[in-house]
Design a protein around this motif. Structure first.
Motif, PDB file in Angstrom:
ATOM      1  N   PRO A 160       0.878  -1.237  -0.088  1.00  0.00           N
ATOM      2  CA  PRO A 160      -0.058  -0.005   0.070  1.00  0.00           C
ATOM      3  C   PRO A 160       0.877   1.254   0.159  1.00  0.00           C
ATOM      4  O   PRO A 160       0.390   2.147  -0.498  1.00  0.00           O
ATOM      5  CB  PRO A 160      -0.691  -0.144   1.177  1.00  0.00           C
ATOM      6  CG  PRO A 160      -0.847  -1.479   1.406  1.00  0.00           C
ATOM      7  CD  PRO A 160       0.375  -2.082   1.012  1.00  0.00           C
ATOM      8  N   GLY A 161       1.968   1.259   0.884  1.00  0.00           N
ATOM      9  CA  GLY A 161       2.782   2.304   0.954  1.00  0.00           C
ATOM     10  C   GLY A 161       2.206   3.666   1.126  1.00  0.00           C
ATOM     11  O   GLY A 161       2.570   4.710   0.603  1.00  0.00           O
ATOM     12  N   GLY A 162       1.301   3.588   1.992  1.00  0.00           N
ATOM     13  CA  GLY A 162       0.484   4.834   2.463  1.00  0.00           C
ATOM     14  C   GLY A 162      -0.770   5.285   1.720  1.00  0.00           C
ATOM     15  O   GLY A 162      -1.524   6.147   2.536  1.00  0.00           O
ATOM     16  N   ILE A 183      -7.094  -0.263   4.619  1.00  0.00           N
ATOM     17  CA  ILE A 183      -6.256  -0.136   5.967  1.00  0.00           C
ATOM     18  C   ILE A 183      -7.218   0.234   6.911  1.00  0.00           C
ATOM     19  O   ILE A 183      -7.433   1.416   6.928  1.00  0.00           O
ATOM     20  CB  ILE A 183      -4.841   0.444   5.865  1.00  0.00           C
ATOM     21  CG1 ILE A 183      -4.070  -0.140   4.473  1.00  0.00           C
ATOM     22  CG2 ILE A 183      -4.157   0.088   7.143  1.00  0.00           C
ATOM     23  CD1 ILE A 183      -2.854   0.364   4.302  1.00  0.00           C
ATOM     24  N   GLU A 184      -7.526  -0.378   8.164  1.00  0.00           N
ATOM     25  CA  GLU A 184      -8.336  -0.153   9.331  1.00  0.00           C
ATOM     26  C   GLU A 184      -7.442   0.740  10.053  1.00  0.00           C
ATOM     27  O   GLU A 184      -6.231   0.986   9.774  1.00  0.00           O
ATOM     28  CB  GLU A 184      -9.124  -1.355   9.797  1.00  0.00           C
ATOM     29  CG  GLU A 184      -9.526  -2.197   9.007  1.00  0.00           C
ATOM     30  CD  GLU A 184     -10.759  -1.539   8.287  1.00  0.00           C
ATOM     31  OE1 GLU A 184     -11.540  -0.421   8.655  1.00  0.00           O
ATOM     32  OE2 GLU A 184     -11.573  -2.394   7.386  1.00  0.00           O
ATOM     33  N   GLU A 185      -8.331   1.530  11.009  1.00  0.00           N
ATOM     34  CA  GLU A 185      -7.303   2.441  11.899  1.00  0.00           C
ATOM     35  C   GLU A 185      -6.363   1.875  12.630  1.00  0.00           C
ATOM     36  O   GLU A 185      -5.098   2.199  12.892  1.00  0.00           O
ATOM     37  CB  GLU A 185      -8.491   2.985  12.692  1.00  0.00           C
ATOM     38  CG  GLU A 185      -9.448   4.040  12.220  1.00  0.00           C
ATOM     39  CD  GLU A 185     -10.345   4.703  13.294  1.00  0.00           C
ATOM     40  OE1 GLU A 185      -9.986   4.486  14.596  1.00  0.00           O
ATOM     41  OE2 GLU A 185     -11.135   5.549  12.615  1.00  0.00           O
ATOM     42  N   ASP A 186      -6.409   0.401  13.230  1.00  0.00           N
ATOM     43  CA  ASP A 186      -5.304  -0.120  13.932  1.00  0.00           C
ATOM     44  C   ASP A 186      -4.329  -0.902  12.599  1.00  0.00           C
ATOM     45  O   ASP A 186      -3.645  -1.666  13.385  1.00  0.00           O
ATOM     46  CB  ASP A 186      -6.068  -1.407  14.629  1.00  0.00           C
ATOM     47  CG  ASP A 186      -6.650  -2.621  13.736  1.00  0.00           C
ATOM     48  OD1 ASP A 186      -6.971  -2.232  12.515  1.00  0.00           O
ATOM     49  OD2 ASP A 186      -7.148  -3.386  14.450  1.00  0.00           O
ATOM     50  N   GLY A 187      -4.395  -0.714  11.467  1.00  0.00           N
ATOM     51  CA  GLY A 187      -3.626  -1.100  10.530  1.00  0.00           C
ATOM     52  C   GLY A 187      -3.691  -2.440  10.085  1.00  0.00           C
ATOM     53  O   GLY A 187      -3.186  -2.784   9.140  1.00  0.00           O
ATOM     54  N   THR A 188      -5.242  -3.261  10.375  1.00  0.00           N
ATOM     55  CA  THR A 188      -5.421  -4.444   9.670  1.00  0.00           C
ATOM     56  C   THR A 188      -5.804  -4.072   8.318  1.00  0.00           C
ATOM     57  O   THR A 188      -6.504  -2.969   8.126  1.00  0.00           O
ATOM     58  CB  THR A 188      -6.459  -5.004  10.725  1.00  0.00           C
ATOM     59  OG1 THR A 188      -6.041  -5.270  12.056  1.00  0.00           O
ATOM     60  CG2 THR A 188      -7.036  -6.309  10.145  1.00  0.00           C
ATOM     61  N   ILE A 189      -5.579  -5.070   7.744  1.00  0.00           N
ATOM     62  CA  ILE A 189      -6.050  -4.861   6.134  1.00  0.00           C
ATOM     63  C   ILE A 189      -7.349  -5.767   5.692  1.00  0.00           C
ATOM     64  O   ILE A 189      -7.424  -6.974   6.212  1.00  0.00           O
ATOM     65  CB  ILE A 189      -4.956  -5.628   4.922  1.00  0.00           C
ATOM     66  CG1 ILE A 189      -3.758  -4.646   5.398  1.00  0.00           C
ATOM     67  CG2 ILE A 189      -5.383  -5.444   3.724  1.00  0.00           C
ATOM     68  CD1 ILE A 189      -2.625  -5.226   4.592  1.00  0.00           C
ATOM     69  N   ILE A 204      -0.360 -12.331  -1.064  1.00  0.00           N
ATOM     70  CA  ILE A 204       0.655 -12.031  -0.119  1.00  0.00           C
ATOM     71  C   ILE A 204       0.244 -10.749   0.459  1.00  0.00           C
ATOM     72  O   ILE A 204       0.183  -9.661  -0.371  1.00  0.00           O
ATOM     73  CB  ILE A 204       1.839 -11.967  -1.066  1.00  0.00           C
ATOM     74  CG1 ILE A 204       2.433 -13.180  -1.858  1.00  0.00           C
ATOM     75  CG2 ILE A 204       3.228 -11.715  -0.363  1.00  0.00           C
ATOM     76  CD1 ILE A 204       3.243 -13.231  -2.943  1.00  0.00           C
ATOM     77  N   ILE A 205       0.345 -10.704   1.605  1.00  0.00           N
ATOM     78  CA  ILE A 205      -0.136  -9.528   2.459  1.00  0.00           C
ATOM     79  C   ILE A 205       0.760  -9.224   3.610  1.00  0.00           C
ATOM     80  O   ILE A 205       1.405 -10.099   4.225  1.00  0.00           O
ATOM     81  CB  ILE A 205      -1.464  -9.880   3.091  1.00  0.00           C
ATOM     82  CG1 ILE A 205      -2.611  -9.863   2.191  1.00  0.00           C
ATOM     83  CG2 ILE A 205      -2.097  -8.507   4.143  1.00  0.00           C
ATOM     84  CD1 ILE A 205      -3.933 -10.180   2.581  1.00  0.00           C
ATOM     85  N   THR A 242      -9.322 -10.610   5.939  1.00  0.00           N
ATOM     86  CA  THR A 242      -8.877  -9.912   7.025  1.00  0.00           C
ATOM     87  C   THR A 242      -7.565  -9.998   7.648  1.00  0.00           C
ATOM     88  O   THR A 242      -7.607 -11.465   7.938  1.00  0.00           O
ATOM     89  CB  THR A 242      -9.854  -9.538   8.007  1.00  0.00           C
ATOM     90  OG1 THR A 242     -10.467 -10.593   8.648  1.00  0.00           O
ATOM     91  CG2 THR A 242     -11.111  -8.778   7.272  1.00  0.00           C
ATOM     92  N   GLY A 243      -6.879  -9.221   8.064  1.00  0.00           N
ATOM     93  CA  GLY A 243      -5.570  -9.686   8.979  1.00  0.00           C
ATOM     94  C   GLY A 243      -4.503  -8.773   8.323  1.00  0.00           C
ATOM     95  O   GLY A 243      -4.604  -7.889   7.724  1.00  0.00           O
ATOM     96  N   GLY A 244      -3.210  -9.399   8.653  1.00  0.00           N
ATOM     97  CA  GLY A 244      -2.067  -8.757   8.532  1.00  0.00           C
ATOM     98  C   GLY A 244      -1.831  -7.335   8.962  1.00  0.00           C
ATOM     99  O   GLY A 244      -2.588  -6.961   9.925  1.00  0.00           O
ATOM    100  N   GLN A 245      -0.731  -6.575   8.715  1.00  0.00           N
ATOM    101  CA  GLN A 245      -0.595  -5.408   9.373  1.00  0.00           C
ATOM    102  C   GLN A 245       0.322  -4.478   8.161  1.00  0.00           C
ATOM    103  O   GLN A 245       1.208  -4.910   7.683  1.00  0.00           O
ATOM    104  CB  GLN A 245       0.215  -5.468  10.441  1.00  0.00           C
ATOM    105  CG  GLN A 245       0.262  -4.333  11.682  1.00  0.00           C
ATOM    106  CD  GLN A 245      -0.980  -4.062  12.372  1.00  0.00           C
ATOM    107  OE1 GLN A 245      -1.713  -5.053  12.314  1.00  0.00           O
ATOM    108  NE2 GLN A 245      -1.167  -2.922  12.809  1.00  0.00           N
TER     109      GLN A 245
END
Length: 359
Positions: A160-162, A183-189, A204-205, A242-245
């Protein structure tokens, strides 16, 4: 190649070798960018150091055509933040090598032939050279590309790069791939995907070791690679993953405001951060530089027509020539700590009457 032309101290590739096989101690941004694009590195640590060396230069110095390969190299080495900065950096500095500058400041509605008219006054305002983001938003930011002929197998590798949310639809010979992430507020995708029924897709996440992914509501164990990604494989169908960071990074590349210079074609310009002779049709013959609001020394060497690279000048000394009709063709600039020895090598300045470092 890495043994011959790579400088492990700086993370940069030299421009080449002499006839005797010695490394040329000149490091154009292009050399490192093309090495990244062609994955000429031994491991991810080396790739990151190469990317950091590019970022430390402050701005993209590549041509519009060459920037395609710069972006390829950055995404290949998992440097999505820097790639996104180059594409979106909203600097209003004339001559900035970003697409934001192209759209905001040139008035272009399609991609242009050069970054702006200060670089090429008769540039086309509709040119394929400027279309690199069309490729790298899909193959880089989303990382969607075939891994087997005919799209029998493919992958999506998010960088994502921001960019906090995006969606894309990619036609293939097997059918359309669609992907929509946030990208959710906690960084979860959160990633919604549709994969054609006859395709195998590696997902690949970004994530950390030990994390799981929730796929269509089911907690799923996944593999972790040492580059900082979670991996799993899915087949044709619709999925909510959902998941990752992924950290949010909306920073910008900064133009260099710490070096001021003046240059001379027929007349001297003023000392500025852009102290050139744009629009005057004057080839440059000599230049002076100094630091602005930071400690240290600035040293600079110029390449003079028919004479080659001259020695180092520093802190306002003259570099180039006078009265010899020898234009400047390139310049190398380094900021070094005060007290560091500067090996001058050849003279930095030549005049018709004498060979001196001052005028």
């Amino acid at each position: 190649m890495t043994q011959k032309v790579y400088n492990s101290g700086t993370g940069r590739f030299a421009d080449g070798l002499t006839k005797a096989g010695a490394r040329i101690e000149h490091y154009a941004q292009h050399a490192t960018a093309f090495a990244l694009a062609n994955q000429v590195y031994e491991n991810q640590k080396m790739a990151v150091k190469m990317a950091d060396s590019l970022k430390n230069e402050g701005i993209n110095k590549m041509s519009m055509y060459g920037t395609f390969f710069l972006l390829q190299g950055l995404y290949n080495s998992n440097q999505g933040v820097l790639a996104r900065q180059i594409m979106s950096n909203p600097s209003d500095y004339t001559g900035s090598r970003t697409w934001a500058n192209m759209m905001y400041n040139t008035g272009a509605t399609l991609t242009t032939e050069a970054w702006d008219s200060t670089i090429k006054s008769n540039m086309s305002y509709s040119h394929a050279w400027g279309s690199a983001p069309g490729t790298w938003l899909i193959q880089g930011l989303f990382g969607i590309k075939p891994t087997e002929p005919g799209w029998n197998e493919a992958e999506i590798k998010l960088q994502p790069g921001g960019v906090e949310s995006a969606s894309v639809s990619v036609p293939t010979t097997k059918g359309k791939i669609s992907a929509d992430y946030k990208i959710e507020e906690d960084g979860t995708i959160t990633l919604q995907m549709k994969i054609p029924s006859n395709m195998k897709m590696k997902i690949i996440i970004p994530g950390t070791e030990g994390q799981t992914l929730r796929i269509n509501g089911t907690e799923t164990e996944v593999a972790y690679n040492t580059e900082g990604y979670l991996e799993t494989t899915l087949y044709g169908g619709s999925y909510l993953i959902t998941g990752g960071q992924s950290a949010i990074d909306n920073s910008e590349l900064k133009e260099c405001q710490n070096i001021v210079y003046r240059s001379c074609g027929k007349d001297w310009s003023a000392y500025e951060t852009d102290g050139g002779t744009t629009g005057k049709s004057q080839p440059l013959h000599k230049i002076q530089m100094r630091l602005n609001q930071i400690d240290g020394n600035v040293k600079y060497s110029v390449h003079v027509n028919s004479k080659g690279w001259l020695g180092w000048a520093k802190n306002g000394e003259l570099a180039g020539s006078s009265g010899m009709a020898k234009r400047l063709e390139a310049i190398e600039i380094k900021v070094v700590p005060k007290g560091e020895n500067i090996d001058r090598g050849r003279n930095a300045y030549y005049s018709k009457e004498q060979t001196l470092n001052t005028e």
